[in-house]
Design a protein around this motif. Structure first.
Motif, mmCIF file in Angstrom:
data_model
loop_
_atom_site.group_PDB
_atom_site.id
_atom_site.type_symbol
_atom_site.label_atom_id
_atom_site.label_comp_id
_atom_site.label_asym_id
_atom_site.label_seq_id
_atom_site.Cartn_x
_atom_site.Cartn_y
_atom_site.Cartn_z
ATOM 1 N N ASN A 250 36.336 38.637 57.010
ATOM 2 C CA ASN A 250 37.397 37.618 56.990
ATOM 3 C C ASN A 250 37.423 36.846 55.678
ATOM 4 O O ASN A 250 38.497 36.431 55.214
ATOM 5 N N ILE A 251 36.261 36.654 55.074
ATOM 6 C CA ILE A 251 36.210 36.006 53.765
ATOM 7 C C ILE A 251 36.966 36.841 52.730
ATOM 8 O O ILE A 251 37.737 36.307 51.921
ATOM 9 N N LEU A 252 36.759 38.144 52.745
ATOM 10 C CA LEU A 252 37.469 39.013 51.799
ATOM 11 C C LEU A 252 38.974 38.973 52.025
ATOM 12 O O LEU A 252 39.762 38.953 51.070
ATOM 13 N N LEU A 253 39.386 38.956 53.291
ATOM 14 C CA LEU A 253 40.814 38.882 53.596
ATOM 15 C C LEU A 253 41.401 37.553 53.130
ATOM 16 O O LEU A 253 42.502 37.503 52.559
ATOM 17 N N ALA A 254 40.669 36.460 53.360
ATOM 18 C CA ALA A 254 41.157 35.138 52.955
ATOM 19 C C ALA A 254 41.199 35.014 51.437
ATOM 20 O O ALA A 254 42.168 34.491 50.863
ATOM 21 N N HIS A 255 40.143 35.472 50.785
ATOM 22 C CA HIS A 255 40.105 35.421 49.324
ATOM 23 C C HIS A 255 41.282 36.178 48.719
ATOM 24 O O HIS A 255 42.003 35.662 47.855
ATOM 25 N N SER A 256 41.471 37.424 49.155
ATOM 26 C CA SER A 256 42.518 38.254 48.554
ATOM 27 C C SER A 256 43.904 37.698 48.839
ATOM 28 O O SER A 256 44.800 37.786 47.977
ATOM 29 N N VAL B 5 44.399 34.842 46.407
ATOM 30 C CA VAL B 5 44.661 35.352 45.059
ATOM 31 C C VAL B 5 46.088 35.890 44.959
ATOM 32 O O VAL B 5 46.782 35.667 43.956
ATOM 33 N N LYS B 6 46.530 36.584 45.989
ATOM 34 C CA LYS B 6 47.903 37.096 46.009
ATOM 35 C C LYS B 6 48.901 35.949 45.873
ATOM 36 O O LYS B 6 49.870 36.032 45.106
ATOM 37 N N LEU B 7 48.665 34.868 46.602
ATOM 38 C CA LEU B 7 49.540 33.700 46.520
ATOM 39 C C LEU B 7 49.510 33.110 45.107
ATOM 40 O O LEU B 7 50.558 32.755 44.550
ATOM 41 N N TYR B 8 48.302 32.992 44.522
ATOM 42 C CA TYR B 8 48.196 32.393 43.196
ATOM 43 C C TYR B 8 48.979 33.212 42.171
ATOM 44 O O TYR B 8 49.718 32.658 41.342
ATOM 45 N N LYS B 9 48.815 34.526 42.228
ATOM 46 C CA LYS B 9 49.507 35.377 41.260
ATOM 47 C C LYS B 9 51.022 35.289 41.419
ATOM 48 O O LYS B 9 51.769 35.327 40.430
ATOM 49 N N LYS B 10 51.477 35.183 42.655
ATOM 50 C CA LYS B 10 52.921 35.149 42.923
ATOM 51 C C LYS B 10 53.531 33.794 42.575
ATOM 52 O O LYS B 10 54.654 33.727 42.037
ATOM 53 N N LYS B 11 52.801 32.722 42.831
ATOM 54 C CA LYS B 11 53.400 31.392 42.791
ATOM 55 C C LYS B 11 52.995 30.554 41.580
ATOM 56 O O LYS B 11 53.759 29.672 41.143
ATOM 57 N N TYR B 12 51.778 30.804 41.032
ATOM 58 C CA TYR B 12 51.252 29.878 40.025
ATOM 59 C C TYR B 12 50.821 30.521 38.711
ATOM 60 O O TYR B 12 50.794 29.846 37.680
ATOM 61 N N LYS B 13 50.455 31.764 38.731
ATOM 62 C CA LYS B 13 49.843 32.384 37.554
ATOM 63 C C LYS B 13 50.716 32.269 36.314
ATOM 64 O O LYS B 13 50.224 31.968 35.208
ATOM 65 N N GLY C 36 41.057 44.790 43.406
ATOM 66 C CA GLY C 36 41.564 44.166 42.193
ATOM 67 C C GLY C 36 41.890 42.696 42.312
ATOM 68 O O GLY C 36 42.421 42.100 41.369
ATOM 69 N N SER C 37 41.555 42.090 43.465
ATOM 70 C CA SER C 37 41.906 40.677 43.675
ATOM 71 C C SER C 37 40.815 39.758 43.133
ATOM 72 O O SER C 37 40.328 38.854 43.822
ATOM 73 N N ILE C 38 40.464 39.959 41.884
ATOM 74 C CA ILE C 38 39.374 39.179 41.310
ATOM 75 C C ILE C 38 39.523 39.155 39.800
ATOM 76 O O ILE C 38 39.745 40.184 39.159
#
Length: 505
Positions: A229-235, A238-246, A320-322
């Protein structure tokens, strides 16, 4: 897995890497960053002030763990952060690693933001930046809001993924204009195993026959569920950050693990293979999915059906979510093969690895880590070989000592001197290591030892109502290094012993 010839070559490099000679700040890349760090529960205190609610670490500490000590007051960083940042400035600290208390920022785990919590973290980040100190922020450092653990079991439920992403979104939105370096989870492997297998960290789950001092838990399956679940939450974060903030913030999001370095107890084939298996479980279990999209073969083989599987969609999202790997490293262990563990019917993480940890005579001192700097070199070299050119940050590294009032922490200086030098050797050999953070800036509340253990560059007088801070020899050594002075072995003890002895009253 390393072939025998490569393994022998690595041992040769390791033997050459126990560096104790001269080097300076100028020997490191210009964009390399040196800092120190702490975490919210260990540093802030003010546990019941300004709308903060309990985390699972509060509950764990108040249940009598950590020798009965708690982080209710800790170093009172909630009120004294400006004073501490002045000390960082005097030291020439380049970066500070901190964590955000989820239950201070969003008291119920979800829902309204706490204005006082938001104000504190804005002020803390602004104060660091105004003094030229780069903030590196961790979102979760063993302190999930107790409300979420009570509601649905916290990290044991996939419901945590949505709540964690909303929390991460809040932090990215509110602080991301000033914070470039984010870590989602601190010591994800140790949080999973310590908290849900051994009962040695929050929330204190374990079960028979592994342990018998916990009121709830299933040591055989829970750590793997939590890690998954940690891996799912982390990824997802990261997906949100790349889409919304990066595109506007240009920040980086990484993942942190705790890692010993492991070497074979003997040169037998069995011990060499067992040592690689230890690396697969401690490192590869949670890092391999982030790089390759799935768990290591040895982990899947030994854990079997108890290990959750990724769907094709999940595997693609995680892979690749890192942006970087954060490692917390303190010492090296010797590994002996122990296949009999696999015959145990009700296995847990420790028995799944099928190893025995052995100890060898060295320069161990009572209540201190043995100084084995070649272990950090070996770890950084391994990360390079296993995961390519991905950036690495040494997020924690430091010497343990008993808290006895002395400011003359010569062993800590010797430890820092050799480990930083060994890291420099790894960088010269091609490691993409980008930063080093000494643990910790202050003597603070420690998970396993409360206030009886010391990692700090500064001593905090707990008998003084002002919690006065006093620099140790290590603070002076690190400051001299950051100011560009040589780190020759003579410089370690150039200040007389009497200057650095202060007993508590």
């Amino acid at each position: 897995m390393l072939q025998p010839s490569a393994f022998l070559s690595l041992l040769f490099l390791l033997a050459a890497a126990a560096r104790g000679g001269d080097y300076s700040r100028a020997d490191f890349p210009a964009d390399f960053v040196f800092g120190s760090g702490t975490s919210a529960y260990q540093y802030e205190g003010a546990a019941f002030e300004d709308g903060r609610t309990p985390s699972i670490w509060d509950t764990y500490a108040h249940s009598g763990h950590s020798g009965g000590a708690t982080g209710d007051v800790a170093c009172d960083g909630y009120h004294k952060y400006k004073e501490d940042i002045r000390l960082m400035l005097d030291m020439h600290l380049e970066a500070f690693r901190l964590s955000i208390s989820w239950s201070r920022l969003i008291p119920n785990g979800r829902g309204p933001i706490n204005p006082k919590g938001l104000e504190y973290y804005n002020n803390l980040i602004d104060e660091l930046i105004s003094h030229g100190i780069q903030p590196h922020v961790t979102l979760h450092h063993m302190d999930l809001p107790q409300a979420l653990d009570d509601e649905y079991g916290g990290w044991l439920s996939r419901k945590i993924v949505k709540d964690f992403v909303v929390y991460a979104d809040t932090c990215f939105r509110e602080f991301g204009d000033r914070v470039l370096y984010w870590t989602t989870i601190n010591e994800a492997n140790i949080f999973s195993v310590g908290g849900y297998d051994e009962g040695a960290s929050p929330p204190g789950h374990c079960s028979l026959p592994v342990q018998n001092n916990c009121s709830k838990g299933n040591s055989s399956i829970e750590p793997y569920i939590v890690g998954h679940n940690i891996l799912l939450a982390h990824s997802a974060a990261v997906k949100l950050y790349k889409k919304k903030y990066k595109s506007t913030q240009n920040g980086f999001v990484g993942f942190n693990i705790y890692s010993f370095w492991f070497v074979p107890y003997t040169n037998s084939t069995e011990d060499v293979i067992a040592t690689q298996r230890a690396k697969d479980f401690y490192i590869g279990w949670l890092v391999d999915p982030l790089i390759y999209g799935d768990y290591p073969r040895s982990v899947k083989k030994n854990v079997g059906k108890r290990l959750p599987a990724f769907t094709e969609y999940e595997s693609k999202q995680i892979k690749g979510s890192i942006d970087f790997i954060g490692v917390n490293h303190y010492t090296t262990l010797y590994i002996k093969d122990n296949p009999s563990n696999l015959q145990i019917d009700n296995r847990d993480f420790d028995t799944d690895i099928a190893i025995e940890i052995k100890f060898k005579q060295g320069n161990e001192l009572p209540d201190q880590y043995p100084i084995r700097p070649w272990g950090l070199y070996g770890l950084l070299e391994y990360l390079k070989q296993a995961y390519g050119d991905i950036p690495v940050y040494v997020h924690e590294n430091g010497q343990l000592a008993r808290r006895n009032g002395t400011l003359y922490d010569k062993s800590r200086v010797e430890y820092m001197h050799t480990y930083i030098g060994s890291m420099l050797d790894a960088i010269k050999n091609g490691s993409n290591t980008r930063g080093y953070f000494h643990w910790t800036f202050l003597d603070c509340f420690e998970l396993l030892g409360g206030y009886g253990l010391s990692f700090g560059l500064y001593y905090v007088d707990l008998d003084d109502k002002y919690l006065t801070r006093y620099p140790k020899l290590s603070a002076h050594w690190y400051s001299n290094f950051l100011k560009g002075k040589s780190t020759s072995s003579n410089a370690i003890t150039e200040v007389g012993d009497s200057t650095f002895v202060r007993q508590t009253g």
